[in-house]
Design a protein around this motif. Structure first.
Motif, PDB file in Angstrom:
ATOM      1  N   VAL A 177       0.863  -1.178   0.000  1.00 23.30           N
ATOM      2  CA  VAL A 177       0.000   0.000   0.000  1.00 23.30           C
ATOM      3  C   VAL A 177       0.899   1.227   0.000  1.00 23.30           C
ATOM      4  O   VAL A 177       1.895   1.275   0.724  1.00 23.30           O
ATOM      5  N   SER A 178       0.567   2.183  -0.850  1.00 19.75           N
ATOM      6  CA  SER A 178       1.387   3.392  -0.895  1.00 19.75           C
ATOM      7  C   SER A 178       0.489   4.602  -1.067  1.00 19.75           C
ATOM      8  O   SER A 178      -0.672   4.489  -1.454  1.00 19.75           O
ATOM      9  N   ARG A 179       1.053   5.748  -0.798  1.00 14.14           N
ATOM     10  CA  ARG A 179       0.339   7.007  -1.006  1.00 14.14           C
ATOM     11  C   ARG A 179       0.120   7.218  -2.503  1.00 14.14           C
ATOM     12  O   ARG A 179       0.907   6.761  -3.325  1.00 14.14           O
ATOM     13  N   ALA A 180      -0.903   7.989  -2.850  1.00 14.74           N
ATOM     14  CA  ALA A 180      -1.263   8.136  -4.258  1.00 14.74           C
ATOM     15  C   ALA A 180      -0.113   8.685  -5.098  1.00 14.74           C
ATOM     16  O   ALA A 180       0.037   8.323  -6.262  1.00 14.74           O
ATOM     17  N   TYR A 181       0.735   9.556  -4.517  1.00 18.15           N
ATOM     18  CA  TYR A 181       1.805  10.144  -5.319  1.00 18.15           C
ATOM     19  C   TYR A 181       2.960   9.190  -5.570  1.00 18.15           C
ATOM     20  O   TYR A 181       3.869   9.485  -6.325  1.00 18.15           O
ATOM     21  N   VAL A 182       2.929   8.014  -4.901  1.00 18.87           N
ATOM     22  CA  VAL A 182       3.959   7.005  -5.180  1.00 18.87           C
ATOM     23  C   VAL A 182       3.479   6.172  -6.357  1.00 18.87           C
ATOM     24  O   VAL A 182       2.358   5.666  -6.347  1.00 18.87           O
ATOM     25  N   LYS A 183       4.282   6.075  -7.394  1.00 20.08           N
ATOM     26  CA  LYS A 183       3.856   5.334  -8.582  1.00 20.08           C
ATOM     27  C   LYS A 183       4.610   4.017  -8.692  1.00 20.08           C
ATOM     28  O   LYS A 183       5.766   3.909  -8.253  1.00 20.08           O
ATOM     29  N   ASN A 184       3.983   3.047  -9.289  1.00 21.81           N
ATOM     30  CA  ASN A 184       4.590   1.746  -9.612  1.00 21.81           C
ATOM     31  C   ASN A 184       4.955   0.898  -8.393  1.00 21.81           C
ATOM     32  O   ASN A 184       5.815   0.040  -8.495  1.00 21.81           O
TER      33      ASN A 184
END
Lengths: 290, 573
Positions: free
Chosen positions: B547-554
């Motif tokens: 799970v990551s914050r929306a601004y983290v991609k890929n």
């Protein structure tokens, strides 16, 4: 209580001075006692009050928030939290009660023997008690329960191993002070045997404090047993035990907070009731002044 | 008395005011981000990552979250990024360095890949890479080595990719890899499980591994993070190791790694400038750290909590992974030695419901998850069929004669002890236990659940009837290791007394199978055999999540949990 009258303490003076206050205390005590008795009766017959089977899984209503059907919500396996809390009360209380009776009996016996006879036996016993008191009790209980293996009985043993010591301490010091009193000398003079002196003249003077102490311990003991259950060392799933319930709810703290809040509240309420009972019992017996 | 009371009141007032003030404090006002860190005093227990062993679950211990935001480096990495609420980050400067705060449940005390399971930390953080790795289909993929061949049945020749350098600047050649593997052989007691080593021969870029015995699984075993290719000639291998991966270590203290991009990475652009990688062992604490903005990315979130993140502020990536919830059955015990009973139990548990309601995984057909290339679809498993279970028990003569609802064998009630690890991190094992207990009662089998802090003792001593387990059944993308370890009659780790000569003979065939297809076929056959014998209860797969914050991609969860941080992960605001 009748035997108490033999105590030569200044009971009458006290009565005169604090009649007003005494009545208030007594009323308070009976009120709390009623609540506690009601609680115990309720807890012992919880199955009749519980709307659902506390251990029946119903996946269709898993993790439901509090509603009219499930007033405290449901857990992951769809069990009714309210029913589980109700049915958990009896177990927690009776284990604590049984343990305290057992522990206070042992503690008082040892304490009275030490206090009465003194000498080498007393020294050895009290140093042993000192050693036991040096252990942090929860950590010790976790260690012992861990070694004995999981199970309610083992948890009770683990807690009991340390908790008799404070009863022994209390009984010993009371006995030691009572032993020097004139009426004991009188009794001995009249040819009373040692067992008779201990049982008939010393024990009635020790008992009230022990009873107060045991009552005050009920709440704490329930809490300790729940802690051990929380760690998986006492009650085993699917038993509806409060500690187990809180432990199971840990992963759902945010998604299903009711799973944690209600058993926690029940625990707090119970501990408060029994602590109040202990306090007011102490006030009634006015043990502070003895 | 009155003075005392007043003093107490004043104190309480001060404290509550202070608490209120702290709540309302804006991140800008805080001198250091430490104020937001959930700093706790709980002893940071050493997760020796024994949990990662093929047979064990990634146990999340209950230690409190460690401080994750305060580091000297962060003054350059704009503190808002780590502590501010989303709306405040929009004002961030455009050329802000791309910094990621990530956490997993293990980091460890050293970064020497050869120690215990520390290699896992290196592959997860993108520091180290292995010669060959596993792709998302759990098949071999070239990595530091670009080709390999079997010279003969004992020798495997790998060609180390040319032009790669370690983080130390040294070129990667066969001699360096040889040195590294020799260090691993000296340091790690698991080494012989993977390679029955005779010698390493280094010749330019060609490394030949010569084995004492026929050992075709050696090639797959090289994917195990123990075989991270590291420069072992660096000064401080424990704190500042030099691997070949996209990120290199700038500093390391226990359970906390600071990383920066490896600009010379052989496999393309690296997506981030810096990473702070910490250990937050409790799953719930990771959830909260992600919500508070302390973390940008984490793995292994309890599946019920996933729904907290299914919105536009987060990316969620869940795969079914390579782990299986296994309930071991002890064949050496008085009741479970009967195959009929084990089969009936296998039919009586409702895997589908457990998957949907408890674990979030898919019902297991056999010990291997469906993600492996062993043709799992054609394996015959156990469906939920209570009537069939009852029929089997009745036919075997295990009936209830005394009317207490529990069937008897030889006049004794069927009473089975089910050990589960005392709830740490995840409550799932306990819930599965309770669900199975309820289901088995329906067919007249009595189960008692016991919790234990120390499951390995219980397992090793064989004291259980059932015990819960969370197993990576294909640790290196190959079936042999797990099958041999857990089910071969002569294996030391086979504590449940499974013994089938036919199975042993089948496993023997692995040693002559050098092609992937052949090996997959044997694994398939073995899985079917274990099902037929009702060796263990294979309940559901274990979903794995990133799970990551929306601004983290890929930030995508790989099928194999050796990996976490990849070169592709980046931040786009």
């Amino acid at each position: 209580m009748a035997k108490l009258k033999q105590a030569p303490a200044g009971g009458e003076i006290r009565l005169k001075r604090g009649l007003q206050r005494g009545t208030v205390i007594r009323i308070k005590f009976y009120a709390i006692l009623t609540i506690a008795i009601l609680f115990v009766l309720f807890a012992m017959n919880a199955e009749h009050f519980a709307p659902y089977d506390p251990i029946a899984n119903d996946y269709a209503c898993s993790l439901q928030p509090p509603s009219a059907e499930h007033i405290c919500g449901t857990d992951k396996l769809g069990r009714d939290v309210y029913s589980r809390i109700l049915c958990g009360a009896g177990g927690s209380f009776s284990m604590a009660f049984v343990m305290l009776i057992f522990v206070s009996t042992i503690g008082t016996t040892i304490g009275m023997l030490c206090g009465y006879f003194g000498g080498r036996f007393d020294v050895i016993m009290m140093r042993f008690v000192d050693v036991l008191l040096a252990f942090p009790d929860t950590v010790f209980a976790i260690a012992v329960a861990g070694m004995l293996g999981p199970g309610v009985l083992n948890a009770v043993i683990a807690l009991g191993l340390l908790s008799w010591t404070s009863f022994a301490r209390m009984a010993r010091s009371l006995t030691a002070s009572v032993r020097e009193k004139d009426f004991i000398a009188q009794a001995r003079f009249n040819g009373a045997s040692t067992p008779r002196i201990i049982l008939k003249y010393i024990f009635p003077n020790v008992a009230p404090q022990i009873i107060v102490m045991a009552t005050m311990r009920i709440g704490g003991t329930i809490l300790s047993l729940s802690s051990l259950s929380f760690l998986g060392l006492a009650s085993q799933p699917p038993a509806p035990e409060w500690g187990v319930m809180v432990s199971e709810s840990k992963a759902y703290m945010q998604t299903a907070p009711w799973m944690m809040i209600y058993p926690g509240l029940a625990l707090v309420l119970t501990v408060v009731i029994f602590n109040l009972l202990g306090d007011s019992l102490r006030d009634v017996m006015d043990t502070k002044k003895q | 008395m009155n003075i005392k009371k007043t003093l107490c009141l004043v104190l309480v007032l001060c404290l509550s005011l202070a608490a209120l003030a702290a709540c309302g404090r804006k991140p800008e006002e805080t001198a250091a981000p430490t104020t937001t860190a959930a700093e706790k005093t709980a002893a940071p227990e050493e997760t020796t990552a024994a949990a990662e062993k093929t047979t064990a679950a990634p146990e999340e211990t209950t230690a409190a979250p460690e401080e994750t935001t305060a580091a000297p480096e962060e003054t350059t990495a704009a503190p808002e990024e780590t502590t501010a609420a989303p709306e405040e980050t929009t004002a961030a400067p455009v050329e802000e360095p791309r910094h990621l705060n990530a956490a997993s449940f293990m980091v460890g005390t050293t970064l020497d890949a050869a120690v215990r399971y520390q290699g896992w930390t290196l592959t997860r953080t993108g520091i180290g890479e292995t010669l060959v790795k596993l792709d998302n289909n759990v098949e071999l993929e070239a990595c530091v080595a670009d080709s390999w061949e079997w010279v003969d049945e004992y020798s495997l020749k790998l060609h180390v990719r040319e032009g790669i350098t370690f983080h130390s600047g040294k070129a990667v050649d066969a001699a360096a890899v040889k040195l590294c593997f020799e260090h691993a052989a000296e340091t790690n007691e698991r080494f012989p499980n993977y390679i029955d080593l005779k010698e390493f021969i280094a010749d330019g870029q060609d490394l030949t591994i010569v084995s004492n015995s026929k050992n075709p699984q050696m090639l797959w075993n090289l994917t195990e993070p123990l075989f991270c290719v590291m420069d072992v000639t660096v000064e401080d291998i424990a704190n500042k190791p030099a691997g070949t991966g996209p990120y290199m270590v700038t500093s390391f203290v226990e359970d906390r790694i600071e990383l920066e991009a490896n600009r010379n990475y052989w496999n393309g652009e690296v997506g981030l400038d810096t990473i702070t990688f910490t250990r937050v062992s409790d799953a719930e604490a990771r959830v909260m750290a992600l919500q508070s903005g302390e973390l940008d990315m984490t793995i292994t979130i309890d599946h019920t909590n996933i729904k907290l993140f299914e919105n536009e502020d987060y990316n969620v990536s869940v795969v079914s992974g390579v782990r299986t919830n296994v309930v071991k059955m002890n064949h050496a015990r008085p009741f479970l030695k009967y195959k009929e009973l084990r089969q009936a139990i296998s039919y009586a548990i409702d895997r589908e419901t457990y998957g949907a309601n408890i674990t979030g995984g898919a019902p297991s057909v056999c010990l291997f998850p469906a993600s492996v290339p062993f043709d799992i679809d054609s394996i015959e498993g156990y469906s939920y069929d209570v009537d069939r279970a009852v029929q089997i028990l009745d036919d075997a003569g295990f009936v209830d004669t005394d009317g207490d609802g529990i069937r008897e064998i030889d006049g004794e009630n069927i009473h089975l002890e089910y050990y589960q690890s005392a709830a740490h991190g995840s409550a799932e094992a306990g819930l599965i236990a309770q669900a199975i207990q309820a289901d088995l009662l329906k067919i007249g089998v009595d189960v008692e659940i016991m919790s234990s802090e120390n499951m390995s003792d219980i397992k090793n001593a064989g004291l259980y009837d059932f015990c819960s387990d969370n197993s990576n059944t294909v640790p290196t993308g190959d079936g042999q290791y797990f099958l041999t370890n857990m089910y071969l009659s002569t294996s030391g780790s086979n504590k449940s007394g499974y013994n089938n000569p036919e199975f042993d003979a089948l496993i023997e065939r692995f040693n002559d199978a050098y092609s992937a297809e052949e090996r997959y076929a044997i694994a398939h056959e073995a899985a079917q055999l274990l099902n037929d014998d009702a060796a263990d209860l294979f309940v559901t797969t274990v979903p794995m999540s990133t799970v990551s914050r929306a601004y983290v991609k890929n930030a995508v969860q790989p099928t194999v949990d050796y990996y976490m941080i990849t070169k592709d992960i980046t931040i786009v605001r």
